[in-house]
Design a protein around this motif. Structure first.
Motif, mmCIF file in Angstrom:
data_model
loop_
_atom_site.group_PDB
_atom_site.id
_atom_site.type_symbol
_atom_site.label_atom_id
_atom_site.label_comp_id
_atom_site.label_asym_id
_atom_site.label_seq_id
_atom_site.Cartn_x
_atom_site.Cartn_y
_atom_site.Cartn_z
ATOM 1 N N GLY A 151 0.772 -1.240 0.000
ATOM 2 C CA GLY A 151 0.000 0.000 0.000
ATOM 3 C C GLY A 151 0.797 1.280 0.000
ATOM 4 N N LYS A 152 2.142 1.199 0.051
ATOM 5 C CA LYS A 152 2.970 2.400 0.091
ATOM 6 C C LYS A 152 3.901 2.467 -1.116
ATOM 7 C CE LYS A 152 2.998 2.692 5.146
ATOM 8 N NZ LYS A 152 3.851 2.754 6.362
ATOM 9 N N VAL A 153 4.097 3.664 -1.649
ATOM 10 C CA VAL A 153 5.002 3.849 -2.782
ATOM 11 C C VAL A 153 6.441 3.684 -2.312
ATOM 12 C CG1 VAL A 153 5.836 5.438 -4.552
ATOM 13 C CG2 VAL A 153 3.413 5.433 -3.947
ATOM 14 N N THR A 154 7.151 2.728 -2.892
ATOM 15 C CA THR A 154 8.556 2.501 -2.524
ATOM 16 C C THR A 154 9.505 2.731 -3.705
ATOM 17 O OG1 THR A 154 8.321 0.122 -2.973
ATOM 18 C CG2 THR A 154 7.959 0.868 -0.700
ATOM 19 N N LYS A 155 8.960 2.920 -4.889
ATOM 20 C CA LYS A 155 9.795 3.229 -6.059
ATOM 21 C C LYS A 155 8.986 4.075 -7.014
ATOM 22 C CE LYS A 155 13.597 2.799 -8.530
ATOM 23 N NZ LYS A 155 14.912 3.269 -8.048
ATOM 24 N N ARG A 156 9.555 5.187 -7.436
ATOM 25 C CA ARG A 156 8.847 6.122 -8.295
ATOM 26 C C ARG A 156 9.516 6.229 -9.666
ATOM 27 N NH1 ARG A 156 5.201 10.091 -7.195
ATOM 28 N NH2 ARG A 156 5.001 11.718 -8.775
ATOM 29 N N ASN A 157 8.718 6.066 -10.696
ATOM 30 C CA ASN A 157 9.156 6.233 -12.080
ATOM 31 C C ASN A 157 10.437 5.485 -12.444
ATOM 32 O OD1 ASN A 157 7.459 7.397 -13.901
ATOM 33 N ND2 ASN A 157 8.170 9.481 -13.575
ATOM 34 N N PRO A 158 10.481 4.161 -12.266
ATOM 35 C CA PRO A 158 11.628 3.397 -12.766
ATOM 36 C C PRO A 158 11.703 3.516 -14.283
ATOM 37 C CG PRO A 158 9.805 1.927 -12.236
ATOM 38 C CD PRO A 158 9.416 3.282 -11.728
ATOM 39 N N LYS A 159 12.897 3.553 -14.828
ATOM 40 C CA LYS A 159 13.064 3.720 -16.274
ATOM 41 C C LYS A 159 12.875 2.382 -16.985
ATOM 42 C CE LYS A 159 13.749 8.069 -15.958
ATOM 43 N NZ LYS A 159 12.736 9.017 -16.466
ATOM 44 N N ILE A 160 11.643 1.948 -17.061
ATOM 45 C CA ILE A 160 11.305 0.688 -17.730
ATOM 46 C C ILE A 160 10.268 0.987 -18.793
ATOM 47 C CG2 ILE A 160 11.936 -0.927 -15.908
ATOM 48 C CD1 ILE A 160 9.119 -0.751 -14.816
ATOM 49 N N ARG A 161 10.607 0.667 -20.049
ATOM 50 C CA ARG A 161 9.717 1.062 -21.136
ATOM 51 C C ARG A 161 9.461 -0.050 -22.151
ATOM 52 N NH1 ARG A 161 8.573 4.283 -17.998
ATOM 53 N NH2 ARG A 161 8.414 6.561 -18.194
ATOM 54 N N ASP A 162 9.975 -1.269 -21.923
ATOM 55 C CA ASP A 162 9.598 -2.365 -22.811
ATOM 56 C C ASP A 162 9.261 -3.594 -21.981
ATOM 57 O OD1 ASP A 162 11.889 -3.961 -22.292
ATOM 58 O OD2 ASP A 162 13.004 -3.010 -23.901
ATOM 59 N N THR A 163 8.724 -4.607 -22.622
ATOM 60 C CA THR A 163 8.207 -5.784 -21.922
ATOM 61 C C THR A 163 9.260 -6.444 -21.039
ATOM 62 O OG1 THR A 163 6.635 -6.182 -23.717
ATOM 63 C CG2 THR A 163 7.094 -8.018 -22.230
ATOM 64 N N GLY A 164 10.437 -6.681 -21.603
ATOM 65 C CA GLY A 164 11.493 -7.334 -20.839
ATOM 66 C C GLY A 164 11.916 -6.540 -19.619
ATOM 67 N N GLU A 165 12.028 -5.221 -19.762
ATOM 68 C CA GLU A 165 12.434 -4.368 -18.655
ATOM 69 C C GLU A 165 11.408 -4.407 -17.532
ATOM 70 O OE1 GLU A 165 12.884 -0.561 -20.392
ATOM 71 O OE2 GLU A 165 14.736 -1.042 -21.464
ATOM 72 N N ILE A 166 10.127 -4.373 -17.904
ATOM 73 C CA ILE A 166 9.057 -4.380 -16.903
ATOM 74 C C ILE A 166 9.063 -5.701 -16.130
ATOM 75 C CG2 ILE A 166 6.550 -4.308 -16.555
ATOM 76 C CD1 ILE A 166 6.452 -2.551 -19.133
ATOM 77 N N ILE A 167 9.185 -6.811 -16.863
ATOM 78 C CA ILE A 167 9.214 -8.127 -16.222
ATOM 79 C C ILE A 167 10.410 -8.223 -15.276
ATOM 80 C CG2 ILE A 167 9.543 -10.596 -16.610
ATOM 81 C CD1 ILE A 167 7.966 -10.259 -19.226
ATOM 82 N N ARG A 168 11.568 -7.805 -15.762
ATOM 83 C CA ARG A 168 12.784 -7.865 -14.941
ATOM 84 C C ARG A 168 12.631 -7.016 -13.681
ATOM 85 N NH1 ARG A 168 18.055 -9.298 -15.444
ATOM 86 N NH2 ARG A 168 19.616 -8.035 -14.359
ATOM 87 N N PHE A 169 12.053 -5.839 -13.818
ATOM 88 C CA PHE A 169 11.850 -4.949 -12.674
ATOM 89 C C PHE A 169 10.969 -5.620 -11.622
ATOM 90 C CE2 PHE A 169 9.023 -1.906 -10.561
ATOM 91 C CZ PHE A 169 9.940 -1.094 -9.918
ATOM 92 N N VAL A 170 9.839 -6.176 -12.055
ATOM 93 C CA VAL A 170 8.905 -6.811 -11.126
ATOM 94 C C VAL A 170 9.553 -8.012 -10.432
ATOM 95 C CG1 VAL A 170 6.733 -8.091 -10.932
ATOM 96 C CG2 VAL A 170 6.852 -6.027 -12.348
ATOM 97 N N VAL A 171 10.252 -8.833 -11.198
ATOM 98 C CA VAL A 171 10.911 -10.007 -10.620
ATOM 99 C C VAL A 171 11.949 -9.578 -9.588
ATOM 100 C CG1 VAL A 171 12.450 -11.938 -11.115
ATOM 101 C CG2 VAL A 171 10.506 -11.491 -12.609
#
Length: 354
Positions: A151-171
């Motif tokens: 429920g709390k923001v712990t990361k703001r505006n990570p530089k992720i702009r394609d599918t692989g980057e988003i998946i890697r960030f979440v993992v």
């Protein structure tokens, strides 16, 4: 800018185009001739004085499958971020070109993560029809990505702009920030990674280990490992701790970190050594170029003295780790040259900064 060109000689011919973003207009500077020293100084002046961020919007396809993306509203927002331990929320505007480009990539990442049973949800909210939430979370640009933990923001505006980057960030955000190397076999596998940050620690190094963990937790791009076994340390010629070694599949394969053991210094070193001094622009290297906020310097038709001059600048201590230097050849995105204004009729090298 003109006043620094007087010393240039004819030993190196490079067409350098700088851009000024003034009220939405980009104006190209006339071609100039530089020596290697001239290129270095001119790059410095360009980096200090100019920046340009081209935006080219592609029309989003109406066929995008967004079934795995949670669509939030003012009424459902709080419930979703509180009921789910980890949520990545995209604040978007329907008219935003970058949002349109991100739409299919974000949807594909959400689907892939759902299929893997990831411990996180991907959601989006139209900030134009839910302005109160946009104001609450200080959304001033689109898209804005916010990562919520419980429920709390712990990361703001990570530089992720394609599918692989988003998946890697979440993992990375839902996994341990640091992994333990406990055998020669696991160490061997670590060395096979494109880039790995390995910390060597003993019991006395608790404070340094905590600093290392902090760096790893804030880095959604690179992989971090810890070695505590004395035999493995001996194999790597590590006599004293704490120690950090960067293992790479490019340039110098093994780099020992010798600077201060504080968070900022380590982060700066990771940024500097996590990519080649000069990156070749192609799909497999895209993360080295785009997964950071550094200024980019692109050399098109790189060869001979032009490429040599860029290498000299890229390896200079005043530039290494502070800028991304890349060469653009046949494997580069063809739209990039068009966006930057590359002269397709020319055979001379062309240098661009943005």
């Amino acid at each position: 800018f003109e006043s620094v060109i007087w010393f240039a000689e004819q030993s190196l011919s490079i067409r350098v185009s700088a851009f000024e973003s003034i009220r939405g207009r980009a104006e190209s500077v006339e071609p100039m001739h530089y020596t290697a020293f001239g290129v270095r100084l001119s790059l410095l002046l360009l980096i200090l004085l100019l920046s340009w961020d081209p935006v080219v919007a592609d029309e989003a396809s109406d066929e995008v499958d967004e079934s795995a993306v949670l669509v939030l509203t003012q009424k459902t927002f709080s419930k979703v971020i509180k009921r789910n331990k980890h949520v990545l929320v995209q604040f978007y505007a329907p008219w935003c070109g970058h949002c349109q480009q991100l739409k299919p990539k974000y949807a594909a990442a959400a689907k892939a993560l759902a299929e893997k049973g990831a411990a996180a949800k991907l959601a989006k909210i139209d900030a134009t029809t839910n302005p109160k939430l946009g104001k609450k979370y200080e959304v001033e640009e689109f898209p804005t990505l916010l990562w919520f933990d419980e429920g709390k923001v712990t990361k703001r505006n990570p530089k992720i702009r394609d599918t692989g980057e988003i998946i890697r960030f979440v993992v990375k955000r839902t996994s341990p920030s640091v992994m333990l190397i406990d055998s020669a076999n696991s160490f061997s596998k670590t060395r096979e990674l494109k880039f790995a940050v390995v910390g060597f620690f003993r019991r006395k190094d608790e404070e340094a280990l905590n600093t290392f963990r902090e760096v790893a937790a804030d880095d959604h791009i690179n992989d971090y490992f810890v070695v505590t076994d004395d035999e493995l340390m001996e194999d790597e010629a590590v006599a004293t701790t704490p120690k950090i070694i960067f293992y790479r599949q490019f340039d110098e394969p093994k780099v020992r970190y010798e600077s201060k053991f504080d968070k900022k210094s380590i982060e700066t070193a990771v940024q500097a050594y996590s990519r080649p001094a000069v990156v070749e622009l192609k799909e497999e290297n895209e993360r080295f170029v785009w997964e950071n906020e550094l200024p980019k310097v692109f050399l098109f038709r790189a060869a001979g003295e032009a490429l040599g001059s860029m290498m000299l600048v890229a390896e200079d201590k005043d530039f290494a780790g502070r800028y991304v230097f890349a060469t653009a050849g046949d494997e580069a995105d063809p739209e990039l040259g068009s966006e930057l204004g590359v002269n397709e009729q020319s055979e001379k090298p062309e240098l661009f900064l943005f």
